[in-house]
Write an enzyme that holds these catalytic residues in place. Structure first.
Site, PDB file in Angstrom:
ATOM      1  N   LYS A  50       0.808  -1.220   0.000  1.00 29.17           N
ATOM      2  CA  LYS A  50       0.000   0.000   0.000  1.00 29.17           C
ATOM      3  C   LYS A  50       0.844   1.275   0.000  1.00 29.17           C
ATOM      4  O   LYS A  50       0.388   2.307  -0.482  1.00 29.17           O
ATOM      5  CB  LYS A  50      -0.959  -0.014   1.194  1.00 29.17           C
ATOM      6  CG  LYS A  50      -2.063  -1.061   1.020  1.00 29.17           C
ATOM      7  CD  LYS A  50      -2.896  -1.257   2.277  1.00 29.17           C
ATOM      8  CE  LYS A  50      -3.720  -0.031   2.612  1.00 29.17           C
ATOM      9  NZ  LYS A  50      -4.574  -0.274   3.799  1.00 29.17           N
ATOM     10  N   LYS A  68      -0.218   2.639   9.040  1.00 27.21           N
ATOM     11  CA  LYS A  68      -0.907   1.591   8.286  1.00 27.21           C
ATOM     12  C   LYS A  68       0.078   0.506   7.865  1.00 27.21           C
ATOM     13  O   LYS A  68       1.210   0.805   7.454  1.00 27.21           O
ATOM     14  CB  LYS A  68      -1.535   2.170   7.013  1.00 27.21           C
ATOM     15  CG  LYS A  68      -2.743   3.058   7.257  1.00 27.21           C
ATOM     16  CD  LYS A  68      -3.263   3.549   5.911  1.00 27.21           C
ATOM     17  CE  LYS A  68      -4.718   3.874   5.950  1.00 27.21           C
ATOM     18  NZ  LYS A  68      -5.225   4.201   4.611  1.00 27.21           N
ATOM     19  N   GLY A 106      -9.607  -3.850   6.332  1.00 28.92           N
ATOM     20  CA  GLY A 106      -9.848  -2.954   7.458  1.00 28.92           C
ATOM     21  C   GLY A 106      -8.910  -3.201   8.639  1.00 28.92           C
ATOM     22  O   GLY A 106      -9.017  -2.552   9.671  1.00 28.92           O
ATOM     23  N   LYS A 135      -1.785  10.904   6.754  1.00 26.94           N
ATOM     24  CA  LYS A 135      -2.563  11.900   7.508  1.00 26.94           C
ATOM     25  C   LYS A 135      -3.967  11.360   7.762  1.00 26.94           C
ATOM     26  O   LYS A 135      -4.546  10.694   6.912  1.00 26.94           O
ATOM     27  CB  LYS A 135      -2.636  13.201   6.702  1.00 26.94           C
ATOM     28  CG  LYS A 135      -3.248  14.350   7.469  1.00 26.94           C
ATOM     29  CD  LYS A 135      -3.185  15.625   6.619  1.00 26.94           C
ATOM     30  CE  LYS A 135      -3.949  16.752   7.282  1.00 26.94           C
ATOM     31  NZ  LYS A 135      -3.435  17.119   8.599  1.00 26.94           N
ATOM     32  N   ARG A 138      -8.879  -6.958  -7.550  1.00 21.22           N
ATOM     33  CA  ARG A 138      -9.770  -8.133  -7.591  1.00 21.22           C
ATOM     34  C   ARG A 138     -11.202  -7.646  -7.688  1.00 21.22           C
ATOM     35  O   ARG A 138     -11.469  -6.450  -7.639  1.00 21.22           O
ATOM     36  CB  ARG A 138      -9.599  -8.927  -6.299  1.00 21.22           C
ATOM     37  CG  ARG A 138      -9.846  -8.029  -5.077  1.00 21.22           C
ATOM     38  CD  ARG A 138      -9.984  -8.781  -3.799  1.00 21.22           C
ATOM     39  NE  ARG A 138      -9.909  -7.904  -2.634  1.00 21.22           N
ATOM     40  CZ  ARG A 138     -10.912  -7.198  -2.145  1.00 21.22           C
ATOM     41  NH1 ARG A 138     -12.102  -7.213  -2.728  1.00 21.22           N
ATOM     42  NH2 ARG A 138     -10.750  -6.423  -1.084  1.00 21.22           N
ATOM     43  N   VAL A 172     -16.713  -7.248  -3.045  1.00 25.03           N
ATOM     44  CA  VAL A 172     -18.002  -7.733  -2.532  1.00 25.03           C
ATOM     45  C   VAL A 172     -19.156  -6.903  -3.121  1.00 25.03           C
ATOM     46  O   VAL A 172     -20.197  -7.423  -3.508  1.00 25.03           O
ATOM     47  CB  VAL A 172     -18.024  -7.627  -0.984  1.00 25.03           C
ATOM     48  CG1 VAL A 172     -19.368  -8.058  -0.421  1.00 25.03           C
ATOM     49  CG2 VAL A 172     -16.894  -8.435  -0.365  1.00 25.03           C
TER      50      VAL A 172
HETATM   51  P1  ADP Z   1      -7.863  -1.726   4.012  1.00 25.59           P
HETATM   52  O1  ADP Z   1      -6.767  -2.009   3.034  1.00 25.59           O
HETATM   53  O2  ADP Z   1      -7.696  -2.493   5.276  1.00 25.59           O
HETATM   54  O3  ADP Z   1      -9.231  -1.822   3.419  1.00 25.59           O
HETATM   55  P2  ADP Z   1      -7.883   1.172   3.702  1.00 25.59           P
HETATM   56  O4  ADP Z   1      -6.588   1.881   3.606  1.00 25.59           O
HETATM   57  O5  ADP Z   1      -8.626   0.919   2.432  1.00 25.59           O
HETATM   58  O6  ADP Z   1      -7.658  -0.212   4.473  1.00 25.59           O
HETATM   59  O7  ADP Z   1      -8.853   1.924   4.713  1.00 25.59           O
HETATM   60  C1  ADP Z   1     -10.022   1.323   5.214  1.00 25.59           C
HETATM   61  C2  ADP Z   1     -10.869   2.359   5.933  1.00 25.59           C
HETATM   62  O8  ADP Z   1     -10.127   2.960   7.011  1.00 25.59           O
HETATM   63  C3  ADP Z   1     -11.324   3.547   5.086  1.00 25.59           C
HETATM   64  O9  ADP Z   1     -12.484   3.270   4.344  1.00 25.59           O
HETATM   65  C4  ADP Z   1     -11.585   4.580   6.163  1.00 25.59           C
HETATM   66  O10 ADP Z   1     -12.800   4.337   6.843  1.00 25.59           O
HETATM   67  C5  ADP Z   1     -10.438   4.331   7.131  1.00 25.59           C
HETATM   68  N1  ADP Z   1      -9.261   5.152   6.754  1.00 25.59           N
HETATM   69  C6  ADP Z   1      -8.229   4.742   5.993  1.00 25.59           C
HETATM   70  N2  ADP Z   1      -7.328   5.748   5.813  1.00 25.59           N
HETATM   71  C7  ADP Z   1      -7.810   6.805   6.477  1.00 25.59           C
HETATM   72  C8  ADP Z   1      -7.346   8.164   6.681  1.00 25.59           C
HETATM   73  N3  ADP Z   1      -6.193   8.573   6.163  1.00 25.59           N
HETATM   74  N4  ADP Z   1      -8.116   8.991   7.433  1.00 25.59           N
HETATM   75  C9  ADP Z   1      -9.273   8.563   7.979  1.00 25.59           C
HETATM   76  N5  ADP Z   1      -9.765   7.324   7.835  1.00 25.59           N
HETATM   77  C10 ADP Z   1      -9.053   6.440   7.096  1.00 25.59           C
END
Ligand code: ADP
Length: 456
Positions: A116, A158, A165, A201, A293, A296
């Protein structure tokens, strides 16, 4: 076109792919674990083969067993569904080495977007806005402190290999940074097999809006508009998704689609994929990740475009060119999907299992149910809690909301506890009806706190 496809998955998505195979005149092979002998996908497929013991690591994630099943049955291609092996570049490579077509993008695109932090850098270079943060995995604690100061607090740590999630940790101040970093790294190692983490951020009340991509193997990349997925549980897992996103300015919608296409082109993408963005209260949007991919929530896009995404995944893998032109694609009406899961939202989404003494899905105009349930089916404890996706389509959002209310009310399920009542509660709130919710909505609803309205 292929003669036979193996579906390396279970549950509703295995059923969905088998249906697409049947409509294309392709034979389907189901794989199943010992816990899934009586599963619907096993009953619907033309052939079925057991690939191991109930735990996923011994069956649905067991690459040698899945590949052996493909060889024994003579399958020419493998559809991975979502989850499981769908985003493992090593699996896509192993398929290619055996001469079995992987229905998805190249191993290279999967690997690049599966990291990521690298994906952020690729998106940024392709011209898509990204949030302030680090463009590679953190190398040292000194680097983390310097980068965090530049990004500002609050921020998120992250996991580079994270997904579903998981692997996201919020840090409110510099004092908390290094302890949080150490925990995040060890959690990432345990959950994803890699300790790599990056900083991003934090946006206080974002909307989650994503763009569906379809790309053929002849260089054509199309987007099929956006989906709003801001109704998420406490673990950032989506509960309700809709297309198109409500209350979005036409110029934002257009810019999102264009940015998504550029990101897909930058990695030489083909097959179906999704580019995810966060959108703030001013409708500034930022790339967060790409899922390489099927998602859902693909049925809401199918509803508003009339494009069968799963059939096109198979056709693209078989070498067919996409016959659509971007400008000719149009949004028809509004679609909403609610995920019925065997979870109790009021008890921290505790999973529930049991034997279904009743399953009577909703029906009627504009209602589609994607599910692997039947009355008498026992929900096994080993797998994802998703039971059914209830998808409604109607000419307007207002009508789709009424239809979803009706469909949820009509759904009868007994023998296992579900989130049905909570979904009904969400759909009835003024905020959801107004299309004005952020990703924090569900947690506020559960806590009874003031509901964030997305500040629009
Ligand atoms: P995953 O790969 O686990 O799906 P994501 O990076 O797509 O993770 O983020 C999943 C969710 O986490 C987002 O839909 C949002 O709700 C929250 N999120 C992710 N990044 C941010 C951010 N920079 N600020 C606020 N919420 C975030």
């Amino acid at each position: 076109m292929f003669r036979k496809i193996l579906i390396a998955n279970r549950g509703e998505i295995a059923v969905r792919v088998i249906r697409a195979c049947k409509e294309l005149g392709v034979r389907s092979v189901a794989v199943y674990s010992e816990a899934d002998r009586d599963a619907l996908h096993v009953q619907l497929a033309d052939e079925a083969i057991c690939v191991g013991a109930p735990p996923s690591t011994e069956s649905y994630l067991n690459i040698p067993h899945i590949l052996m099943a493909a060889q024994i049955t003579g399958a020419e291609a493998i559809h991975p569904g979502y989850g499981y092996l769908s985003e493992r570049s090593s699996f896509a490579e192993a398929c290619a080495a055996l001469g079995v077509k992987f229905i998805g993008p190249t191993p290279d695109a999967i690997a690049k977007m599966g990291d990521k932090s690298l994906a952020r850098a690729i998106a940024h270079r392709a011209g898509a806005p990204v949030l302030p943060g680090t463009e590679h995995a953190l190398q040292s604690e000194d680097e983390a402190v310097a980068a965090a100061r530049a990004v500002g607090f609050p921020l998120l740590i992250k996991a580079a290999a994270g997904g579903g999630g998981r692997g996201i940790r919020r840090v409110m101040s510099e004092d908390d940074l290094l302890p949080a970093l150490r925990i995040a790294q060890s959690e990432a190692q345990a959950a994803f097999g890699s300790p790599e983490v990056y900083l991003e951020k934090y946006i206080p009340e974002p909307r989650h809006i994503e763009v569906q991509i379809l790309a053929d193997e002849h260089g054509k990349v199309l987007h099929l508009f956006e989906r709003e997925c801001s109704i998420q549980n406490l673990r950032h897992q989506k509960m309700i998704e809709e297309a198109p996103a409500p209350c979005l300015k036409p110029e934002t919608r257009r810019a999102l689609g264009e940015a998504a296409v550029k990101v897909a082109q930058a990695v030489g993408y083909h097959n179906a994929g999704t580019i995810e963005f966060l959108v703030d209260s001013e409708e500034n949007f930022y790339f967060i990740e790409m899922n390489t991919r099927l998602q859902v929530e693909h049925p809401v896009t199918e509803a508003i475009t009339g494009v069968d995404i799963v059939q096109w995944q198979i056709r693209i893998a078989a070498g067919e060119p996409l016959p659509y032109e971007q400008d000719a694609l149009a949004v028809q009406g509004h679609a909403i999907e609610a995920r019925l899961t065997a979870e109790i939202p009021e008890q921290d989404f505790t999973p529930s299992t049991g034997r279904l003494s009743e399953w009577t899905p909703p029906g009627g105009p504009g209602v589609r149910v994607d599910s692997h349930l039947y009355t008498g089916y026992s929900v096994p404890p080993y797998y994802d809690p998703l039971l059914a996706k209830i998808i409604v389509h109607a000419p307007t959002r207002e009508q789709a909301l009424m239809r979803l209310q009706r469909a949820l009310q009509e759904t009868r399920i007994a023998g296992v506890q579900t989130c049905r009542e909570f979904l009904r509660r969400v759909v009835q709130t003024d905020e959801f009806r107004a299309g004005a919710v952020s990703t924090l909505f569900v947690s506020c609803l559960l806590k009874g706190a003031t509901l964030p309205g997305g500040a629009r």
